[in-house]
Design a protein around this motif. Structure first.
Motif: not given
Length: 284
Positions: A191-194, A210-213
């Motif tokens: 799971y990649l956040l950048g 940020a991102c919603s799952f």
């Protein structure tokens, strides 16, 4: 005219997660007498990069499905800046080696993307990180009915002096995969956040993403890995649920960039994953 020097910054946090699928069999990756266990070399075929910041890729076709249960890096700090392993539905090139992102011009190789389609990150290495083992009973499936038909090795070369005359060394950097054909109870993924941005000299900057799952599965992070370039100081990741923040991991990206384990903090429907990167620059 007044000029202000700025530095571009890239920050990443990669979360290795166990997908919340129900067990399909009983077993462990440490099965005594497992005759399907073997190591697979994913290595550069003796390349000689000619300029610094060269990005070279080499692809391996996955003919038989298997599960990756560990990664053993083979690279020298100072020569190799980082290594990435990608899974592809279709490889970026049919060539044995190709240029997949060299920044400032390079040798006479085909220039092509890492993947033509279906790109995903399998593993990343930097700063002398040691080998990494997935938890017992967890595997990353490739080949077969998975979306990964090719494994593409990307190596970013930093210091290329040893490959030039009069030394003329060749490079065989890469990753040795520890694998088994035995089906594992749980599936692993990344799971990649950048994020990226610019910072002025003599300053500290905080960058967030940020991102919603909202997928109908539950993730159980078991390791996290940070990455920045020279100015990154701290990268941290959080799970946000119902307004409450739970820290997943926090680490300096200037330390060996290996997956660090932590207590379980599940991510499921209506969760939000958030990352903060702290950067500092000296004067120019």
């Amino acid at each position: 005219m007044k000029f202000i020097a700025v530095s571009k910054v890239f920050c990443f946090i990669r979360l290795a997660s166990i997908l919340g699928f129900p067990p399909v069999c009983v077993g462990s990756v440490e099965v005594v007498g497992d005759k399907t266990s073997k190591n697979i070399d994913i290595l550069m075929p003796g390349v000689q990069p000619e300029v610094s910041d060269t990005y070279l890729c080499s692809a391996t076709k996955v003919d038989t499905p298997f599960y990756i249960i560990g990664f053993q890096p083979k690279a020298k700090v100072g020569i190799v800046h980082h290594i990435l392993l990608y899974g592809c539905a279709v490889s970026g090139s049919a060539e044995k080696v190709w240029d997949c992102g060299t920044m400032y011009g390079g040798q006479q190789l085909e220039q092509a993307p890492v993947c033509q389609s279906g790109q995903s990150i399998i593993y990343a290495w930097a700063l002398g990180a040691p080998e990494f083992h997935l938890p017992d009973g967890v595997g990353l499936r490739v080949g077969g009915d998975s979306s990964i038909n090719w494994i593409v090795l990307e190596v970013h070369y930093d210091n290329i002096d040893s490959f030039l005359p009069p030394v003329n060394d060749r490079d065989y950097s890469g990753i040795i995969l520890m694998t088994t054909e035995t089906r594992q109870p749980k599936s692993a993924g990344i799971y990649l956040l950048g994020t990226s941005g610019e910072i002025a000299p003599h300053s500290t900057t905080y960058m967030e993403t940020a991102c919603s799952f909202d997928e109908p599965i539950e993730l159980h992070p078991f390791a996290f890995r940070t990455h920045t370039h020279d100015h990154g100081k701290v990268v941290s990741g959080y799970r946000v649920r119902n307004g409450e923040w739970a820290e997943i991991g926090r680490k300096s990206p200037q330390l060996p960039q290996v997956g660090a384990s932590f207590d379980d903090s599940n991510i499921k429907n209506l969760s939000r994953s958030t990352k903060q990167c702290s950067t500092q620059t000296p004067g120019f």
